[in-house]
Each structure stands twice: as structure tokens, then as C-alpha cells.
Design a protein around this motif. Sequence first.
Motif, mmCIF file in Angstrom:
data_model
loop_
_atom_site.group_PDB
_atom_site.id
_atom_site.type_symbol
_atom_site.label_atom_id
_atom_site.label_comp_id
_atom_site.label_asym_id
_atom_site.label_seq_id
_atom_site.Cartn_x
_atom_site.Cartn_y
_atom_site.Cartn_z
ATOM 1 N N THR A 199 -7.244 3.974 -3.834
ATOM 2 C CA THR A 199 -7.752 2.621 -4.052
ATOM 3 C C THR A 199 -8.269 2.438 -5.469
ATOM 4 O O THR A 199 -8.880 1.415 -5.772
ATOM 5 C CB THR A 199 -8.863 2.292 -3.034
ATOM 6 O OG1 THR A 199 -9.895 3.284 -3.143
ATOM 7 C CG2 THR A 199 -8.315 2.257 -1.616
ATOM 8 N N THR A 225 0.800 -1.228 0.000
ATOM 9 C CA THR A 225 0.000 0.000 0.000
ATOM 10 C C THR A 225 0.833 1.279 0.000
ATOM 11 O O THR A 225 0.293 2.362 -0.212
ATOM 12 C CB THR A 225 -0.950 0.024 1.214
ATOM 13 O OG1 THR A 225 -0.184 -0.157 2.404
ATOM 14 C CG2 THR A 225 -2.014 -1.054 1.105
ATOM 15 N N LEU A 228 -5.444 7.171 0.765
ATOM 16 C CA LEU A 228 -5.018 5.918 0.167
ATOM 17 C C LEU A 228 -5.736 5.789 -1.172
ATOM 18 O O LEU A 228 -6.965 5.743 -1.226
ATOM 19 C CB LEU A 228 -5.362 4.740 1.085
ATOM 20 C CG LEU A 228 -4.908 3.365 0.631
ATOM 21 C CD1 LEU A 228 -3.382 3.305 0.520
ATOM 22 C CD2 LEU A 228 -5.407 2.296 1.589
#
Length: 185
Positions: A153, A134, A151
Motif C-alpha cells: 500500500t 490491486t 498488499l
Amino acid sequence: MADAHAEGDPALLLADFVNTLDVESATDDIATPAALGGWLAERGLVPAAAGAGDADLRMAAALREGLREAMSAHHGPQEAGFPDDLEDALAALPLRITLTGPRPALVPLDPSGTAAAGLARLAAAIMDSVAAGTWPRLKVCQEDTCRWAFLDTSKNRSRAWCSMSVCGNRTKTRAYRARRKTAPT
């Protein structure tokens, strides 16, 4: 602007730490040593009784801004590496490698509840995020007035803003107005 937290996700912990400074409103959730100690304790990085000093606060600010810069680089080519400021902040943290678990891990030199140990656990979360895959998906909003960590995604890893409806719209509206201003009538 906040992403949902998955319990124990190192990437979300790092984004949460970077977002302790809200660039847009200029509010800092860890502006004092006591606030830093409280933030670290709330996330289980240090015991509740752990204290922090001015040096810990300076180290936290350097680590946070180094991480923000590194996450900003994730929008470009992946060869960017770590910014020098982040390298310096990481070098000052008391970390070591341990081989006692199922895999090697970074742990604080002093496992007691100091703020420096909590910051070292944050630094170790970088490696955990790399191991989880990640780390390159951690980015900061490209809207200069925002710089919120998130983040990415998206399937193709192309997300540029923390929120398309807010920051994406601001950026696109600004570009549209600039084009209209310079367009011949």
C-alpha cells in the motif's frame, strides 16, 4: 506478518490463500483435503459440507505456489506475466465467463460446493483484483526465509518486505555484516 482483512477484498483473499503455507515455520494450513475444504468454507468459497480430495489438494498447492511466484514477479518489471506453473494450474480449473451481472465475471462451471469450484473462485479473484487495480500491488516478502504475501500500500509501490521491523531488519543486518566482514581493517 498478517495484513488486516477488508471484507470482500479479492487481493487480501489471494494473499491469505498464499499465506496458508508459512515458509519460515514450514506450517501448511491446508495440508490435508479436510483442511483445504475447511479453509475454503471459512471464506465462503464453498458450503461447509463441501469435501475435498487429494487431486483438489494438489491443485490447491500448484495454484498457491504459482500465485506466490507471480506475486514475487511484481517486484520487477510489470511485463513479467504469469509463470508457466500458474498458467497450468489456472487451465485445470473449471471456469467460464458469465454475462448475468452488471459486468462480465468468471464463475465456476459447476456452482455446486466442490473444492474445485472454490479454487475456481480463487482464480476468479485474480481477475477481480486486476479490475480493482490491486493485482500489481500483491507481492511476497523478498526475505528468502519468509516469502509472506502482502498488499503493498506504499505510495510508490516499492515495499519489499512484509515487515520492515522483522524481515527488513534481517536483510539489512545481514548485508551490513557482510560488508563489515569484507571491509579492510
